[in-house]
Design an enzyme around this catalytic site. Structure first.
Site, PDB file in Angstrom:
ATOM      1  CG  HIS A  22     -10.278  -7.581   6.203  1.00 13.27           C
ATOM      2  ND1 HIS A  22      -9.240  -7.996   7.051  1.00 13.27           N
ATOM      3  CD2 HIS A  22     -10.092  -7.630   5.006  1.00 13.27           C
ATOM      4  CE1 HIS A  22      -8.211  -8.491   6.116  1.00 13.27           C
ATOM      5  NE2 HIS A  22      -8.592  -8.306   4.922  1.00 13.27           N
ATOM      6  CD  GLU A  36      -2.012  -2.365   1.138  1.00 14.42           C
ATOM      7  OE1 GLU A  36      -0.815  -2.530   1.546  1.00 14.42           O
ATOM      8  OE2 GLU A  36      -3.004  -3.118   0.854  1.00 14.42           O
TER       9      GLU A  36
END
Lengths: 676, 78
Positions: free
Chosen positions: A480, A410
């Site tokens: 998540h 990321e």
């Protein structure tokens, strides 16, 4: 001297070596002037001396132009000088003055001077490497032969950002040079104390490209080595890692000597330092006379003296600049009591098609690609597989290299987006789940968000991040499922949107992509596939900062966004049966925040509850409720309140998750309590 | 233009320093780069070089501790 411009003994053009020395002398005079200013107490700022490292940028300077890009770090004053950043603007910036290259808002650790190609300077060790990839990516995609050089110290080779960047540069064959100025110390720590690697250059091999070790204190060897390397990278052969061996003579920060050498070794290192030794070489070889060298040094001294005088004569940047350059439009900055009224979107009269949110997002993405060739997409699995959330189906096949599947990295993704945005591209990065924002938060908040401000508006970052909040449907677990928007709202410089319908996901995303500031769109997993509606086709945009009343009411305003809009509408339906009329306002954009529509609604209803899926404590709801209470104190029938997730990680158990995040039942209950 | 000598902020953590010793006499003519006084901080003792050439006028006693920014002398061009 003979007419032959090359020395018998030195494999370098005399003019080139003279020019390298001229740059070294300029750097040396800048260093001396800063140290003298600090020592005499005339300057008071933090300085990270580069004394001893002058040869590296001075030898590169004749090989690049202002069209080539550079990224460096807080220590990189030598890099700035050699790259061509004007010294007057540089000193004024270091002194925090209004005529600095960045209006005195970035300071010496954050120089950006696009005119000379010095694009970004970071004070976060190693963080420039992912951004350099983005500069190189834009140059490569535009078909130029420009190179980007990213400078960092040996200490930066330990941090993940550099590794992620090297891996991405390798796989995409980016025209970037990783310039590791190995000055023998990571701040105050010796190399063997922080790595077991035998050297740094050999790390490049692990990422599939070449690593080269060069003597960064020898102008002839270093210049010649870099010539081949720059030519190779210009030729489109991918990145190269250079370990430039040098020696830092000063401390990590401040004025004085380094702590890593004994007194004898320091004296020897000072004697062998590149500035005096290159000067001696020019004399020995008969390339320059003492008079010529003195003239070079005098010219550098005069240039620096003039720059210092200029810097000190400029005004210190004043408070009037405080809220400028946070965004392109200063009215975006939330200021208590300010109610900016922004026009809402015109009703759509054109064609529509029924879509779920994931389809509306793909439709927005395709529209953006058609509208502007600068739009590109980056993210994990967005290639052949069509994206984890099915927002990229068939797109790579159709759009080719503008759809760029990335490694699972990321920081590399956001850095590449930031760097390409600095070059005027409009990158859109997908960060799969909003919880993953944590692994790239430095790139998002310290770099993309702050760059416009730190550069005093000299640069800006028109990038967009899309990310999914997975909560509310169970089974995704603590890592998540979070709704992390409060992290980003607390970091000035970002705009944040959080749509609740397919049409709005499309309209907001298109506005984000064509906005001049970095934007983040949160998408709720719960809404991605569940609801369908008629979505406008073509270039449909919803202006940022405009909330929308989704249900009118008179007793209380439920202020919400994302998937909690659905819960609030259901709660309002339930409450209506009991005779309670709740108005539901969908913020749609969290920043710029539409205080005008929020406060207008509460002025009418006299009560307010802000509802969100994010943790209640320190959430956006607290901010909005506090503002309502302050602004409308005398008009309220009850104190405005907020309702968010319980203070716990999101549980895997469906029963706990349902209970810990607001839903229709619990929202209705809170409303009953407030109306009492 | 004369140059003011003030107690420097040599390190991030520096807030004050002790003027341990003047290395040249009051009224002496000094060269740029010539060590002119010895500064003691919590970290080290360091000789401070003159930022300019000229005549030194001392304005503070050695052996005393001063806050960063305190003027301790002036260099006046000859």
């Amino acid at each position: 001297m003979a007419a032959d411009s090359k020395s018998q003994a030195l494999d370098i053009d005399h003019d080139t070596l003279r020019e390298i020395y001229r740059q070294m002398s300029r750097i040396h005079e800048v260093d001396k002037a800063i140290q003298a200013g600090l020592s005499s107490g005339k300057f008071q700022f933090t300085y990270w001396p580069m004394t001893g490292q002058e040869c590296i940028p001075a030898s590169i300077a004749p090989l690049v132009t202002s069209d080539d890009h550079m990224v460096t770090i807080y220590r990189g004053i030598h890099d700035q000088v050699a790259k061509g950043v004007p010294l007057k603007g540089l000193f004024a910036e270091a002194l925090g003055r209004v005529d600095g290259v960045n209006k005195g808002k970035g300071g010496s650790p954050h120089i950006s001077d696009p005119n000379s190609g010095s694009m970004l300077t970071t004070a976060i060790v190693g963080a420039g490497a992912p951004i350099a990839n983005g500069l190189a990516l834009s140059d490569m995609m535009r078909g130029t032969d420009k190179v980007t050089i990213v400078n960092f110290g040996d200490g930066a080779t330990s941090i993940g950002a550099v590794h992620e960047a090297m891996n991405l540069a390798g796989v995409w064959k980016l025209p970037v040079i990783f310039m590791c100025q190995n000055n023998q110390m990571g701040e105050y720590t010796h190399i063997p104390d922080y790595t077991a690697s035998k050297d740094f250059a050999s790390r490049a091999e692990g990422y599939g490209f070449k690593g080269v070790k060069l003597d960064g204190n020898d102008p002839v060897a270093f210049h010649n080595g870099m010539k081949g390397i720059i030519d190779e990278v210009r030729g489109g052969n991918g990145p190269i890692f250079v370990e430039a061996l040098t020696c830092r003579l000063g401390p990590h920060a401040g004025v004085g000597d380094t702590n890593h050498l004994s007194k004898e070794d320091l004296a020897a290192a000072k004697a062998a330092a590149p500035v005096p030794s290159t000067r001696a070489l020019l004399l020995e070889q008969g390339i320059c006379t003492e008079e010529e060298l003195t003239a070079i040094d005098e010219a550098a001294r005069a240039e620096v003296a003039e720059a210092v005088e200029f810097g000190l004569s400029c005004e210190v940047t004043g408070e009037d600049e405080m809220l400028l350059d946070v965004y392109a439009d200063p009215s975006v900055v939330p200021v208590r009591g300010q109610r900016e009224k922004r026009a809402e979107e015109a009703p759509h009269t054109g064609e529509t098609r029924e879509m779920a949110m994931f389809q509306a997002i793909q439709d927005a993405q395709e529209t953006a690609l058609e509208l502007d060739e600068n739009v590109i997409f980056l993210g994990e699995d967005i290639g052949e597989s069509g994206g984890v959330f099915r927002c990229f189906q068939g797109m790579q096949e159709k759009w080719g290299e503008r759809i760029r599947p990335t490694p699972i990295a990321e920081q590399a993704i956001i850095g590449a987006a930031t760097g390409s945005a600095l070059m005027g591209m409009r990158p859109v990065a997908e960060i799969m789940f909003s919880d993953f924002m944590g692994v790239c938060l430095d790139q998002v908040t310290n770099h993309a968000a702050k760059q416009r401000y730190m550069s005093g508006g000299a640069t800006h970052v028109p990038m967009t991040i899309r990310t999914v909040a997975g909560g509310g449907i169970g089974g995704f677990g603590a890592q998540h499922s979070q709704s992390t928007e409060a992290w980003l709202l607390h970091m000035p410089g970002l705009k944040v949107v959080y749509p609740s319908t397919p049409s709005e996901a499309k309209g907001l995303l298109l506005s984000c992509i064509f906005d001049e500031d970095p934007c983040v769109q949160y998408e709720s997993m719960m809404l991605t596939y569940a609801t369908k509606e008629e979505v406008p086709l073509g270039d449909y945009r919803i202006p940022l900062g405009v909330a929308k009343v989704k249900r009118e009411g008179t007793d209380i305003s439920l202020i919400t966004y994302g998937w909690q809009v659905m819960h609030c509408l259901n709660a309002a339906e339930e409450l209506a049966k009991e005779g309670i009329s709740a108005e539901v306002i969908d913020l749609r954009t969290l920043l710029p925040l539409d205080y005008e529509r929020v406060l207008s609604s509460v002025e009418k209803t006299g009560r307010a509850l802000v509802v969100h899926a994010a943790t209640e404590f320190c959430g956006l709801g607290s901010e909005i409720a506090a503002t309502i209470n302050e602004e409308l104190f005398g008009k309220l029938k009850a104190p405005a309140s907020r309702f968010g997730a319980a203070y716990a990680p999101i549980a895997y158990s469906k029963l706990i998750e349902t209970a810990q995040i607001p839903h229709a039942g619990t929202i209705a209950q809170r409303v009953r309590e407030l109306i009492g | 233009m004369s140059t003011s000598l003030t107690i420097p902020k040599l390190q991030m953590s520096t807030t004050e320093g002790t003027l341990a010793e003047w290395l040249v006499d009051d009224g002496a003519v000094v060269e740029e780069g010539q060590p002119i006084y010895s500064l003691e901080t919590d970290k080290s003792v360091q000789d401070i070089e003159s930022p300019a050439a000229g005549k030194l006028t001392q304005k503070a006693e050695a052996g005393e501790t001063y806050d960063v920014g305190t003027e301790i002398g002036i260099i006046t061009p000859e």
